[in-house]
Design a protein around this motif. Structure first.
Motif, PDB file in Angstrom:
ATOM      1  N   THR A 299       0.857  -1.181   0.000  1.00 53.62           N
ATOM      2  CA  THR A 299       0.000   0.000   0.000  1.00 53.62           C
ATOM      3  C   THR A 299       0.893   1.230   0.000  1.00 53.62           C
ATOM      4  O   THR A 299       2.104   1.114  -0.210  1.00 53.62           O
ATOM      5  CB  THR A 299      -0.953  -0.031   1.228  1.00 53.62           C
ATOM      6  OG1 THR A 299      -1.909   1.005   1.096  1.00 53.62           O
ATOM      7  CG2 THR A 299      -0.195   0.076   2.531  1.00 53.62           C
ATOM      8  N   GLU A 300       0.312   2.384   0.221  1.00 55.57           N
ATOM      9  CA  GLU A 300       1.097   3.615   0.302  1.00 55.57           C
ATOM     10  C   GLU A 300       0.853   4.311   1.631  1.00 55.57           C
ATOM     11  O   GLU A 300      -0.263   4.331   2.131  1.00 55.57           O
ATOM     12  CB  GLU A 300       0.715   4.577  -0.829  1.00 55.57           C
ATOM     13  CG  GLU A 300       1.352   4.238  -2.146  1.00 55.57           C
ATOM     14  CD  GLU A 300       1.164   5.341  -3.179  1.00 55.57           C
ATOM     15  OE1 GLU A 300       0.776   6.479  -2.807  1.00 55.57           O
ATOM     16  OE2 GLU A 300       1.411   5.065  -4.346  1.00 55.57           O
TER      17      GLU A 300
ATOM     18  N   GLY B 105       2.537   8.685   0.410  1.00 57.97           N
ATOM     19  CA  GLY B 105       3.033   8.642  -0.961  1.00 57.97           C
ATOM     20  C   GLY B 105       4.178   7.665  -1.198  1.00 57.97           C
ATOM     21  O   GLY B 105       4.707   7.595  -2.306  1.00 57.97           O
ATOM     22  N   GLN B 106       4.567   6.916  -0.174  1.00 60.31           N
ATOM     23  CA  GLN B 106       5.663   5.967  -0.284  1.00 60.31           C
ATOM     24  C   GLN B 106       5.123   4.543  -0.179  1.00 60.31           C
ATOM     25  O   GLN B 106       4.195   4.284   0.582  1.00 60.31           O
ATOM     26  CB  GLN B 106       6.694   6.196   0.826  1.00 60.31           C
ATOM     27  CG  GLN B 106       7.365   7.545   0.786  1.00 60.31           C
ATOM     28  CD  GLN B 106       8.222   7.710  -0.457  1.00 60.31           C
ATOM     29  OE1 GLN B 106       8.913   6.797  -0.885  1.00 60.31           O
ATOM     30  NE2 GLN B 106       8.163   8.894  -1.055  1.00 60.31           N
ATOM     31  N   PRO B 107       5.714   3.591  -0.921  1.00 59.88           N
ATOM     32  CA  PRO B 107       5.238   2.206  -0.807  1.00 59.88           C
ATOM     33  C   PRO B 107       5.506   1.642   0.584  1.00 59.88           C
ATOM     34  O   PRO B 107       6.525   1.954   1.208  1.00 59.88           O
ATOM     35  CB  PRO B 107       6.052   1.452  -1.869  1.00 59.88           C
ATOM     36  CG  PRO B 107       7.192   2.337  -2.209  1.00 59.88           C
ATOM     37  CD  PRO B 107       6.815   3.731  -1.863  1.00 59.88           C
TER      38      PRO B 107
END
Length: 138
Positions: free
Chosen positions: A104-105, A108-110
């Protein structure tokens, strides 16, 4: 889910002859036969007149043994280290396989979703090249 189920590839069907392994890994057929005689590796069942063959799992074990031999370990110690490493890898695979919920994020980062932990959610993220865990309220 197994590798075969995910990829459609049955790695047990990846079979290599003793001469192929010898050439790929720079290990003599004589060494491989000796390792097998000592019980450190196993070839597939042979039919009369056929040369030894090894599946992908055996090849990975051979690579590991050779690696540790090249590092200066004895054959027995190298085989033992490979066995312990395989046990650790299986535990890691089983653990992550049971906990991993997907990607997921977060901001804004995985992030790797490892599911619920009490009343929070556990995520794994990479921060400046370092693996970290994040807990978020559900």
């Amino acid at each position: 889910m197994s590798f075969k189920e995910q990829s459609g590839i049955d790695i047990d069907q990846l079979i290599f002859g003793i001469s192929q392994i010898s050439q790929m890994l720079n290990v003599s057929p004589r060494q491989l036969r000796y390792w097998e005689k000592r019980g450190y590796i196993r070839s597939l069942a042979q039919k009369d007149g056929q040369t030894r063959q090894y599946n992908a799992k055996a090849v990975v074990r051979i690579v590991g043994i050779k690696h540790f031999l090249d590092e200066g370990y004895t054959l027995a110690a190298a085989a033992d280290k490979v066995t312990k490493f395989a046990q650790q890898q299986k535990m890691l695979h089983d653990f992550v396989g049971q906990r991993f919920q997907g990607v997921t994020e977060i901001a804004g980062q995985p992030a790797l979703d490892f599911g619920h932990l009490a009343d929070q959610h556990l995520y794994g993220v990479m921060q400046q090249g370092r693996a970290e865990f994040k807990l978020r309220q559900d």
